[in-house]
Scaffold this active site. Sequence first.
Site, PDB file in Angstrom:
ATOM      1  N   HIS A 161     119.925  16.576  52.063  1.00 29.63           N
ATOM      2  CA  HIS A 161     119.658  17.110  50.722  1.00 29.63           C
ATOM      3  C   HIS A 161     119.390  15.968  49.739  1.00 29.63           C
ATOM      4  CE1 HIS A 161     122.172  20.824  51.894  1.00 29.63           C
ATOM      5  NE2 HIS A 161     120.976  21.298  51.598  1.00 29.63           N
TER       6      HIS A 161
ATOM      7  N   CYS B 159     128.953  19.089  47.826  1.00 28.15           N
ATOM      8  CA  CYS B 159     128.773  20.336  48.587  1.00 28.15           C
ATOM      9  C   CYS B 159     129.964  21.281  48.509  1.00 28.15           C
ATOM     10  CB  CYS B 159     128.560  20.052  50.067  1.00 28.15           C
ATOM     11  SG  CYS B 159     127.884  18.476  50.454  1.00 28.15           S
TER      12      CYS B 159
HETATM   13  C1  CIR Z   1     124.504  22.134  56.454  1.00 27.41           C
HETATM   14  O1  CIR Z   1     123.822  21.513  57.262  1.00 27.41           O
HETATM   15  O2  CIR Z   1     124.035  23.035  55.761  1.00 27.41           O
HETATM   16  C2  CIR Z   1     125.957  21.779  56.321  1.00 27.41           C
HETATM   17  N1  CIR Z   1     126.461  21.360  57.583  1.00 27.41           N
HETATM   18  C3  CIR Z   1     126.175  20.686  55.292  1.00 27.41           C
HETATM   19  C4  CIR Z   1     125.789  21.095  53.921  1.00 27.41           C
HETATM   20  C5  CIR Z   1     126.009  20.009  52.933  1.00 27.41           C
HETATM   21  N2  CIR Z   1     125.721  20.457  51.620  1.00 27.41           N
HETATM   22  C6  CIR Z   1     125.266  19.685  50.646  1.00 27.41           C
HETATM   23  O3  CIR Z   1     124.931  18.507  50.857  1.00 27.41           O
HETATM   24  N3  CIR Z   1     125.102  20.228  49.453  1.00 27.41           N
END
Ligand code: CIR
Length: 260
Positions: free
Chosen positions: A168, A255
């Site tokens: 992201h 996140c």
């Molecule tokens: C994903 O791949 O969607 C999750 N394992 C990690 C999400 C991390 N979120 C973020 O950086 N906002």
Amino acid sequence: MSNFSYEFTRAITRLPAPSIVHGLRAEDLGNPDHDQMLKDHAHYVLTLKEAGASVTELPTLEAYPDSVFVEDVALCLPEVAVLMRPGAPSRLGEVIEMAPVLSGVYDQVLEIKGPGFIEGGDILMTAKEILVGLSSRTDKAGVAELAEMVSRWGFKLREVTTPPGVLHFKTDCSLLDTETILSTKRLDATGCFENYRVIHTADGEEAAANSIRFNHLVIMPAGFPRTRDLLLNEGYEVREINNSECARLDGGMSCLSLRF
Ligand code: CIR
């Protein structure tokens, strides 16, 4: 005047479910340890409270392994909450679970209807604009739908890019104050922060870039002492949280909460 880009009163978090071991990841670094993650999550919530947050702690969602990463399912602006449309198909159902929670807090909740995709991890709010990074989870159509939606409150949205291999946009940056961004060198090299003061993460400490500013505190992942010292020398008040387990799933400090 309050600054909506880092002065907040509320946060929403969700407890990590045991199914977290099935969470998405770009690279297999081994499964996260659920017990350790629960401890780290409790520390994270406590630190948000220390920063002044009233925290809504949502229960686990076993059906959604990545549901602890609540940031990706919504954008919480002062006037309105916008439900996202995650580019990861396994995460679409998390949005439906978040909808009633936000309706209980906001008078107005809108949703990205598609066909585009957009995840909250690609959105950085600053005092002057909303930066949205194209990524493997966020496409042009998703950005365009959000831009149209938020223009009605006068928000300016700027589309930027996320370096290849970075999940992201905010995996590689965070807002430190009204004009300062903490960024990896690789993201800053794309030119997206030309109108900001930028502090670079120390070489080899790129994962420190996923930090958050919540009122007076900068909350950052533990284990990045050179970047921490840079921030301390700049006068920021820092708290460190162990992030070893979330890091196995490409997750960091931003996140784990919605902040507004
Ligand atoms: C994903 O791949 O969607 C999750 N394992 C990690 C999400 C991390 N979120 C973020 O950086 N906002």
